[in-house]
Scaffold this active site. Sequence first.
Site, PDB file in Angstrom:
ATOM      1  N   CYS A  10     -11.200  22.847 -18.786  1.00 26.60           N
ATOM      2  CA  CYS A  10     -11.121  23.818 -19.705  1.00 26.60           C
ATOM      3  C   CYS A  10     -10.660  23.330 -21.152  1.00 26.60           C
ATOM      4  O   CYS A  10     -10.826  22.307 -21.666  1.00 26.60           O
ATOM      5  CB  CYS A  10     -10.000  25.140 -19.102  1.00 26.60           C
ATOM      6  SG  CYS A  10      -8.053  24.422 -19.138  1.00 26.60           S
ATOM      7  N   ASN A  13      -6.272  22.819 -21.009  1.00 26.09           N
ATOM      8  CA  ASN A  13      -5.800  22.278 -19.680  1.00 26.09           C
ATOM      9  C   ASN A  13      -4.218  22.688 -19.529  1.00 26.09           C
ATOM     10  O   ASN A  13      -3.646  21.793 -19.038  1.00 26.09           O
ATOM     11  CB  ASN A  13      -5.714  20.496 -19.897  1.00 26.09           C
ATOM     12  CG  ASN A  13      -5.424  19.915 -18.548  1.00 26.09           C
ATOM     13  OD1 ASN A  13      -4.931  18.761 -18.787  1.00 26.09           O
ATOM     14  ND2 ASN A  13      -5.684  20.326 -17.526  1.00 26.09           N
ATOM     15  N   CYS A  15      -3.909  26.407 -18.570  1.00 25.28           N
ATOM     16  CA  CYS A  15      -3.977  27.560 -17.875  1.00 25.28           C
ATOM     17  C   CYS A  15      -5.158  27.670 -16.781  1.00 25.28           C
ATOM     18  O   CYS A  15      -4.626  27.667 -15.450  1.00 25.28           O
ATOM     19  CB  CYS A  15      -4.532  28.633 -18.745  1.00 25.28           C
ATOM     20  SG  CYS A  15      -3.354  29.315 -20.120  1.00 25.28           S
ATOM     21  N   ARG A  16      -6.200  27.577 -16.858  1.00 27.26           N
ATOM     22  CA  ARG A  16      -7.380  27.476 -16.084  1.00 27.26           C
ATOM     23  C   ARG A  16      -7.621  26.410 -15.321  1.00 27.26           C
ATOM     24  O   ARG A  16      -7.414  26.424 -13.974  1.00 27.26           O
ATOM     25  CB  ARG A  16      -8.849  27.986 -16.625  1.00 27.26           C
ATOM     26  CG  ARG A  16      -8.764  29.545 -17.048  1.00 27.26           C
ATOM     27  CD  ARG A  16     -10.051  29.614 -18.089  1.00 27.26           C
ATOM     28  NE  ARG A  16     -10.003  28.808 -19.283  1.00 27.26           N
ATOM     29  CZ  ARG A  16     -10.910  28.816 -20.314  1.00 27.26           C
ATOM     30  NH1 ARG A  16     -11.726  29.519 -20.000  1.00 27.26           N
ATOM     31  NH2 ARG A  16     -10.538  28.230 -21.378  1.00 27.26           N
ATOM     32  N   SER A  17      -7.812  25.181 -15.817  1.00 32.12           N
ATOM     33  CA  SER A  17      -8.210  23.796 -15.057  1.00 32.12           C
ATOM     34  C   SER A  17      -7.123  23.426 -14.142  1.00 32.12           C
ATOM     35  O   SER A  17      -7.248  23.034 -13.163  1.00 32.12           O
ATOM     36  CB  SER A  17      -8.773  22.950 -15.916  1.00 32.12           C
ATOM     37  OG  SER A  17      -7.681  22.415 -17.068  1.00 32.12           O
ATOM     38  N   ASP A 121     -10.807  32.914 -20.567  1.00 30.40           N
ATOM     39  CA  ASP A 121      -9.693  32.357 -21.148  1.00 30.40           C
ATOM     40  C   ASP A 121      -8.594  33.386 -21.048  1.00 30.40           C
ATOM     41  O   ASP A 121      -8.587  34.191 -21.780  1.00 30.40           O
ATOM     42  CB  ASP A 121      -9.921  31.820 -22.658  1.00 30.40           C
ATOM     43  CG  ASP A 121      -8.922  31.175 -23.193  1.00 30.40           C
ATOM     44  OD1 ASP A 121      -7.758  31.059 -22.940  1.00 30.40           O
ATOM     45  OD2 ASP A 121      -9.155  30.568 -24.347  1.00 30.40           O
TER      46      ASP A 121
HETATM   47  P1  4NP Z   1      -6.900  27.086 -20.966  1.00 39.20           P
HETATM   48  O1  4NP Z   1      -6.348  28.163 -21.914  1.00 39.20           O
HETATM   49  O2  4NP Z   1      -8.207  26.573 -21.800  1.00 39.20           O
HETATM   50  O3  4NP Z   1      -7.199  27.810 -19.850  1.00 39.20           O
HETATM   51  O4  4NP Z   1      -5.941  25.977 -20.806  1.00 39.20           O
HETATM   52  C1  4NP Z   1      -5.984  27.856 -23.473  1.00 39.20           C
HETATM   53  C2  4NP Z   1      -4.651  27.176 -23.475  1.00 39.20           C
HETATM   54  C3  4NP Z   1      -4.556  27.179 -24.975  1.00 39.20           C
HETATM   55  C4  4NP Z   1      -5.327  27.664 -26.083  1.00 39.20           C
HETATM   56  C5  4NP Z   1      -6.392  28.287 -25.668  1.00 39.20           C
HETATM   57  C6  4NP Z   1      -6.802  28.409 -24.283  1.00 39.20           C
HETATM   58  N1  4NP Z   1      -4.886  27.397 -27.285  1.00 39.20           N
HETATM   59  O5  4NP Z   1      -5.411  27.787 -28.149  1.00 39.20           O
HETATM   60  O6  4NP Z   1      -3.795  26.453 -27.521  1.00 39.20           O
END
Ligand code: 4NP
Length: 154
Positions: A10, A13, A15-17, A121
Amino acid sequence: MEIHSILFVCLGNICRSPLAEGIAREIARKAGLSLRLDSAGTSGWHIDEPPCERSIMVGKRHKIDISNLKGRKVSVYSDLEFDLIIAMDRQNYSDLLQLGFPREKLALMGDFGLGGQEIPDPYYFRDLDGFEKVYSMLESAITELIERILDKRL
Ligand code: 4NP
């Protein structure tokens, strides 16, 4: 080709993955399938950080502990060895192509029984509902993924 290793990717790294990795570990374990599983982000914004609080909480509700995982950035040098690399959304997918990963190794999580939907996201979601939705999408897609691997339909 037989699938022995899968990398979930994602943006951050956190939240989702990591949640995908934790869910896949549990489903593969229950299926008696031995797989190397990992996750990474296309960005390097959260290197060495634990998963976000709410992903840890939603995992815990479903008896999946991801609290010991650490954020890292995907690398075309060390991550090419994965048999399958699964992107959470189309931006992740195109970023992986841009980084030099071959299209043959890439897949979109939403292509496993979710009609091509993106895993949203959840970083800016205000409550846990969005994270529960992400959890159930991931659980459904990963169940389909593991079934396809077991049936050699992948
Ligand atoms: P992820 O979510 O891609 O599912 O881990 C996010 C985590 C952090 C950010 C964006 C999406 N960020 O902008 O820091």
